[in-house]
Write a protein that holds these residues in place. Structure first.
Motif, PDB file in Angstrom:
ATOM      1  N   LYS A  14      -4.082   8.669   4.673  1.00 60.88           N
ATOM      2  CA  LYS A  14      -4.772   8.570   5.963  1.00 60.88           C
ATOM      3  C   LYS A  14      -5.239   7.131   6.226  1.00 60.88           C
ATOM      4  CE  LYS A  14      -6.449  13.352   5.828  1.00 60.88           C
ATOM      5  NZ  LYS A  14      -7.671  14.222   5.720  1.00 60.88           N
ATOM      6  N   ASP A  15      -5.734   6.476   5.191  1.00 65.54           N
ATOM      7  CA  ASP A  15      -6.188   5.088   5.355  1.00 65.54           C
ATOM      8  C   ASP A  15      -5.024   4.181   5.756  1.00 65.54           C
ATOM      9  OD1 ASP A  15      -8.731   5.839   4.618  1.00 65.54           O
ATOM     10  OD2 ASP A  15      -8.508   5.246   2.523  1.00 65.54           O
ATOM     11  N   ILE A  16      -3.867   4.414   5.186  1.00 62.83           N
ATOM     12  CA  ILE A  16      -2.687   3.603   5.515  1.00 62.83           C
ATOM     13  C   ILE A  16      -2.283   3.827   6.977  1.00 62.83           C
ATOM     14  CG2 ILE A  16      -0.224   3.320   5.061  1.00 62.83           C
ATOM     15  CD1 ILE A  16      -0.788   3.901   2.119  1.00 62.83           C
ATOM     16  N   GLU A  17      -2.315   5.079   7.416  1.00 60.98           N
ATOM     17  CA  GLU A  17      -1.930   5.384   8.796  1.00 60.98           C
ATOM     18  C   GLU A  17      -2.847   4.666   9.792  1.00 60.98           C
ATOM     19  OE1 GLU A  17       0.676   7.035  10.008  1.00 60.98           O
ATOM     20  OE2 GLU A  17       1.377   7.102   7.917  1.00 60.98           O
ATOM     21  N   LYS A  18      -4.085   4.493   9.439  1.00 63.43           N
ATOM     22  CA  LYS A  18      -5.027   3.797  10.334  1.00 63.43           C
ATOM     23  C   LYS A  18      -4.686   2.322  10.505  1.00 63.43           C
ATOM     24  CE  LYS A  18      -8.899   6.821   9.128  1.00 63.43           C
ATOM     25  NZ  LYS A  18     -10.238   6.902   8.440  1.00 63.43           N
TER      26      LYS A  18
ATOM     27  N   GLN B 267      -4.631  14.638  -6.174  1.00 64.40           N
ATOM     28  CA  GLN B 267      -3.909  14.864  -4.918  1.00 64.40           C
ATOM     29  C   GLN B 267      -4.804  14.571  -3.716  1.00 64.40           C
ATOM     30  OE1 GLN B 267      -0.665  15.494  -4.731  1.00 64.40           O
ATOM     31  NE2 GLN B 267      -0.836  15.294  -2.505  1.00 64.40           N
ATOM     32  N   LYS B 268      -6.066  14.869  -3.838  1.00 64.89           N
ATOM     33  CA  LYS B 268      -7.013  14.581  -2.761  1.00 64.89           C
ATOM     34  C   LYS B 268      -7.118  13.069  -2.535  1.00 64.89           C
ATOM     35  CE  LYS B 268     -11.829  15.260  -1.348  1.00 64.89           C
ATOM     36  NZ  LYS B 268     -13.147  15.838  -1.720  1.00 64.89           N
ATOM     37  N   GLU B 269      -7.145  12.300  -3.617  1.00 65.01           N
ATOM     38  CA  GLU B 269      -7.197  10.842  -3.497  1.00 65.01           C
ATOM     39  C   GLU B 269      -5.922  10.313  -2.828  1.00 65.01           C
ATOM     40  OE1 GLU B 269      -9.692   9.011  -4.031  1.00 65.01           O
ATOM     41  OE2 GLU B 269     -10.992  10.375  -5.168  1.00 65.01           O
TER      42      GLU B 269
ATOM     43  N   ARG C   7       0.832  -1.206   0.000  1.00 67.52           N
ATOM     44  CA  ARG C   7       0.000   0.000   0.000  1.00 67.52           C
ATOM     45  C   ARG C   7       0.868   1.259   0.000  1.00 67.52           C
ATOM     46  NH1 ARG C   7      -2.860  -3.438   3.650  1.00 67.52           N
ATOM     47  NH2 ARG C   7      -5.102  -3.680   3.193  1.00 67.52           N
ATOM     48  N   GLU C   8       1.876   1.274   0.865  1.00 68.22           N
ATOM     49  CA  GLU C   8       2.719   2.463   0.981  1.00 68.22           C
ATOM     50  C   GLU C   8       3.489   2.741  -0.310  1.00 68.22           C
ATOM     51  OE1 GLU C   8       4.977   1.552   4.575  1.00 68.22           O
ATOM     52  OE2 GLU C   8       3.767   3.044   5.649  1.00 68.22           O
ATOM     53  N   GLN C   9       3.972   1.705  -0.945  1.00 61.00           N
ATOM     54  CA  GLN C   9       4.705   1.894  -2.197  1.00 61.00           C
ATOM     55  C   GLN C   9       3.770   2.297  -3.339  1.00 61.00           C
ATOM     56  OE1 GLN C   9       7.993   2.143  -2.427  1.00 61.00           O
ATOM     57  NE2 GLN C   9       7.902   1.871  -0.213  1.00 61.00           N
ATOM     58  N   SER C  10       2.531   1.877  -3.265  1.00 56.34           N
ATOM     59  CA  SER C  10       1.538   2.331  -4.251  1.00 56.34           C
ATOM     60  C   SER C  10       1.332   3.838  -4.102  1.00 56.34           C
ATOM     61  CB  SER C  10       0.207   1.597  -4.046  1.00 56.34           C
ATOM     62  OG  SER C  10       0.338   0.215  -4.268  1.00 56.34           O
ATOM     63  N   LEU C  11       1.308   4.289  -2.859  1.00 55.14           N
ATOM     64  CA  LEU C  11       1.174   5.714  -2.582  1.00 55.14           C
ATOM     65  C   LEU C  11       2.380   6.487  -3.119  1.00 55.14           C
ATOM     66  CD1 LEU C  11      -0.348   8.024  -1.070  1.00 55.14           C
ATOM     67  CD2 LEU C  11       1.017   7.428   0.943  1.00 55.14           C
TER      68      LEU C  11
END
Length: 272
Positions: free
Chosen positions: A266-270, A258-260, A137-141
């Motif tokens: 935020k979803d990853i941080e959760k 950018q909003k997405e 997920r993080e690398q996708s970001l």
């Protein structure tokens, strides 16, 4: 008589002057040697069309643009390679832990003395899968941020975002499914539940044997459900993120993209 002679002399002299004044003096032609030299000098100042001076060289802006494009591509390739390497290394660690476990429980007596180690291994399998899926997920970001921060035009950005689908959603997750959910769990089933424990059927009381196998199957089954759930949830999250960002780029809405990105962050941080 003298007067007549004087008149004749005057007339003769006048005729000579008229003849001299009517003679045409030819113009002096240009010196052929001089003219050729001048022409050659003029031609020598004009560079031929195929000379280095006449050739068009790339401007600094063009060179910088080409260099930036190559840098963007290299950055994306680096993200792809590092993500796959992370997943492969994590799976290798799990396989190493499993090999060590088998040495400690390669007989029923050893298994019976260390059942908690078997349970801990299955728990570690689930935790490792969670860590891998979080990294995906993080690398996708990071991938999306790199694309959007590049100097690509909107069409190229739209195409480049497919790297998230190809390398994160597909390739990285395929390793999780194939190497952990399928291969590693199959080996654990064959060597533990259907191996060490099965071989003890005639050597110990049935209830003891049955309880031990029931526990082993429950650990194996629960870990499979948890690994699959992590794998599936990761896929849903990454696919949704990829699709949403591409949709915004397609509409030429950089702010929307950018909003997405920020919402996904935020979803990853959760999940941490």
């Amino acid at each position: 008589m003298k007067r007549i002679v004087a008149i004749l002399v005057v007339l003769a002299f006048s005729s000579a002057l008229v003849a001299c004044s009517s003679t045409v003096v030819p113009a002096v032609p240009n010196n052929p040697g001089q003219g050729g030299a001048n022409q050659g000098e003029s031609e020598s100042r004009q560079a031929p069309s195929d000379s280095p001076e006449a050739q068009t060289t790339p401007s600094n802006e063009e060179e910088q643009g080409s260099s930036k494009d190559e840098s963007d591509a290299t950055s994306l390739e680096s993200i792809e390679e590092s993500t796959i390497a992370y997943v492969e290394n994590a799976v290798a660690e799990l396989n190493s832990d499993y090999a060590n476990l088998l040495k400690e429980v390669d007989s029923y007596q050893k298994y019976l003395a260390n059942p908690e180690k078997v349970e801990q291994f299955y728990q570690a399998m689930v935790e490792k899968t969670k860590a891998i899926c979080l990294e995906i997920r993080e690398q996708s970001l990071v991938y999306a941020e790199t694309v959007m921060a590049s100097d690509m035009d909107e069409g190229d950005k739209y195409d480049a975002l497919d790297g998230i689908f190809d390398y994160m959603y597909n390739d990285a997750r395929d390793i999780v499914f194939d190497d952990i959910y399928d291969d590693l769990r199959d080996e654990a089933y064959d060597n533990l539940y259907d191996g060490v424990l099965e071989d003890a059927y005639d050597a110990i009381p049935y209830k003891e044997w049955s309880d031990a196998r029931s526990d082993a199957y429950e650990w194996w089954s629960d870990s499979g459900s948890d690994v699959y759930e992590e794998w599936s949830d990761c896929g849903s999250d990454v696919y949704g993120f990829w699709s949403d960002v591409k949709s915004e780029v397609f509409q030429d809405d950089a702010a929307g993209a950018q909003k997405e990105i920020e919402e996904f962050r935020k979803d990853i941080e959760k999940l941490k």
